[in-house]
Design a protein around this motif. Structure first.
Motif, PDB file in Angstrom:
ATOM      1  N   HIS A  81       0.497  -1.423   0.050  1.00 22.11           N
ATOM      2  CA  HIS A  81      -0.303   0.349   0.521  1.00 22.11           C
ATOM      3  C   HIS A  81       1.112   1.023  -0.194  1.00 22.11           C
ATOM      4  N   HIS A  83       1.071   5.683  -2.300  1.00 23.15           N
ATOM      5  CA  HIS A  83       0.460   6.012  -3.044  1.00 23.15           C
ATOM      6  C   HIS A  83       1.641   7.629  -3.849  1.00 23.15           C
ATOM      7  N   PHE A 140      -1.661   3.042  -5.102  1.00 25.12           N
ATOM      8  CA  PHE A 140      -2.277   4.366  -5.260  1.00 25.12           C
ATOM      9  C   PHE A 140      -2.197   5.579  -6.714  1.00 25.12           C
ATOM     10  N   GLY A 165      -3.087   1.453 -10.236  1.00 23.58           N
ATOM     11  CA  GLY A 165      -4.963   1.760 -10.166  1.00 23.58           C
ATOM     12  C   GLY A 165      -4.667   3.133  -9.554  1.00 23.58           C
ATOM     13  N   THR A 167      -7.345   6.231  -9.344  1.00 26.25           N
ATOM     14  CA  THR A 167      -8.150   6.272  -8.405  1.00 26.25           C
ATOM     15  C   THR A 167      -8.949   6.697  -8.592  1.00 26.25           C
ATOM     16  N   ALA A 206      -5.074  -2.174 -10.757  1.00 26.45           N
ATOM     17  CA  ALA A 206      -5.968  -2.718  -9.945  1.00 26.45           C
ATOM     18  C   ALA A 206      -7.126  -1.772  -9.697  1.00 26.45           C
ATOM     19  N   THR A 208      -9.289   1.415  -7.788  1.00 24.17           N
ATOM     20  CA  THR A 208      -8.834   1.921  -7.093  1.00 24.17           C
ATOM     21  C   THR A 208      -9.771   2.693  -6.450  1.00 24.17           C
ATOM     22  N   ARG A 210     -10.234   5.362  -4.099  1.00 20.92           N
ATOM     23  CA  ARG A 210     -10.140   5.395  -3.246  1.00 20.92           C
ATOM     24  C   ARG A 210     -10.655   5.504  -1.839  1.00 20.92           C
ATOM     25  N   GLN A 235      -8.229  -2.347  -4.738  1.00 19.04           N
ATOM     26  CA  GLN A 235      -7.803  -1.813  -3.727  1.00 19.04           C
ATOM     27  C   GLN A 235      -8.079  -0.436  -2.601  1.00 19.04           C
ATOM     28  N   THR A 236      -8.775  -0.798  -1.859  1.00 17.06           N
ATOM     29  CA  THR A 236      -9.340   0.919  -1.101  1.00 17.06           C
ATOM     30  C   THR A 236      -9.016   0.959   0.299  1.00 17.06           C
TER      31      THR A 236
END
Length: 428
Positions: A81, A83, A140, A165, A167, A206, A208, A210, A235-236
């Motif tokens: 994970h 950003h 992200f 991915g 966002t 992915a 994504t 947020r 993913q989130t």
């Protein structure tokens, strides 16, 4: 024209640390186990897969052997994970989560509409991951499709294994970051078609969202359909702070709790990876387990934003897969060794204990299992793809216990010398 000849196997010598391979029949006692060799031979085939791991013996490999002693050979770290658009705001202490997003994150993410800026930061982002020994990242991007394309180009150029991915946000966010549902889903579909499976499978797209406060129900439902249609990872974020959970239920009052939002729209599946999970009820934990979803523990960012303490015991009691994430930029370092150390501190705050071996496995094989790549990477087992590091520890460090302790708690004494992805040197 003749086909290119396969590369010859390559061999490396050094100390070696890897999660122990699970027994073929699944038997064995619970708990993290590692394999340590004080003098090992690692053989990588021309296809980038591990051929052999064994104690070193003269003449065991019919070819040159690169002697990296006293370095430790180990699987690459997996950051589950992180950003990309927050690379330059590490250390922005502007308040707890929701205020931090408004004051620091959203203004910075708006800059990624500038293609030149996105390209520049993408290079910095991948460089910092490699220098930290991360070989796989789950990322992200921003809500800008062009910036996300730049991210994938940078991952490909760096030779990293990456799942990333676009966002998704279509409400309750600044206008310059808000992308309507149909436009966002079309952009996500285009990016998936362009990048999913590229690099002979090193890159994946992915889905994504947020998090629930900034996503309409219609957007999340459309995103879930796209994920299901193409078998994409989701993913989130979930339950990072109580205020976030309250905001999620204000926007989606039809749900009984935070997890129920993702469940009802179709995002809670065995391919879902949920970051944080600090403020979950027992019912929510049970539903995550029943769905086969995974959780990403981001302890350093949780300390930095004052979000709370995630209880690993809740996940363990239900056999929920857990990975570790740096969560840059609330996380203060790309180095997963900091995340391991922070996870130890987090557990102590709750009166629990985790061992260095457990933390090491969580950052490698455990993370690979959580993101659906456990059969491909995560350990130095024959047949797996050779994503590995050479980390130089002081010569006075001896044995499994000391190696693990220095790796997790004293990273300044353990320099990352080389990084390999699928057997190819990608750093330095």
């Amino acid at each position: 024209m003749s086909a290119p000849r396969p590369e010859s196997p390559r061999a490396y010598r050094g100390r070696l640390l890897t999660p122990a391979a699970a027994p073929a029949d699944g038997a064995g006692s619970p708990g993290a186990k590692v394999r340590y060799l004080d003098d090992a031979l690692l053989v990588v085939g021309g296809d980038g897969r591990v051929v052999r791991v064994a104690p070193f013996a003269p003449g065991a490999f019919a070819g040159p052997v690169l002697d990296l002693r006293p370095a430790v050979l180990m699987p690459g770290f997996i950051d589950a994970h992180v950003h990309f658009p927050q690379t330059r705001i590490i250390g922005s202490a502007s308040g707890p989560l929701l205020q931090w997003l408004e004051r620091s994150v959203f203004p910075e993410e708006a800059r990624f509409r500038d293609d030149g800026y996105a390209a520049l930061v993408a290079g910095e982002f991948t460089g910092r991951l490699l220098a930290s020994g991360t070989t796989t990242c789950v990322v992200f991007s921003s809500s800008d499709a062009a910036a996300t394309d730049r991210l994938f180009r940078a991952l490909q150029r760096a030779g990293l294994r990456g799942i990333a991915g676009l966002t998704l946000m279509d409400q309750r966010c600044p206008a310059e970051l808000c992308v309507p549902r149909d436009e966002a889903i079309a952009a996500a579909r285009d990016l998936a078609q362009r990048w999913h499976g590229e690099g002979s499978g090193l890159l994946e797209f992915a889905i994504t969202p947020r998090f629930a406060p900034t996503c309409s129900r219609a957007l999340m439902e459309a995103a879930a359909r796209l994920a299901a249609d193409h078998g994409l990872l989701v993913q989130t974020h979930v339950a990072e702070t109580p205020a976030e959970g309250e905001a999620a239920l204000r926007e989606h009052p039809w749900a009984r709790d935070y997890i129920d939002i993702y469940d009802r729209v179709g995002l809670l599946t065995g391919r879902a990876v949920l970051a944080h999970g600090i403020h979950l009820s027992p019912r929510e934990w049970d539903r995550i387990a029943a769905a086969g979803a995974a959780l990403v523990h981001c302890p350093d960012s949780n300390f930095f934003l004052g979000s709370g303490r995630m209880r690993l015991a809740e996940a363990r009691a239900r056999a929920v897969p857990v990975a570790l994430g740096s969560d840059v930029g609330a996380g203060r370092s790309f180095d997963m060794r900091r995340s391991m150390s922070s996870a130890f501190d987090n557990a102590l705050c709750l009166g629990d204990r985790v061992t260095p071996a457990e933390l090491f496995v969580t950052a490698t094989q455990g993370a690979a299992d959580a993101i659906g790549l456990g059969r491909v990477i995560g350990g130095l087992d024959p047949g797996k793809e050779a994503d590995f590091l050479a980390i130089r520890l002081p010569e006075y460090v001896h044995g499994e216990a000391e190696t693990l302790q220095h790796l997790v708690f004293a990273p300044e004494a353990a320099a990352i010398q080389r990084v390999f992805v699928r057997g190819k040197l990608v750093y330095p």
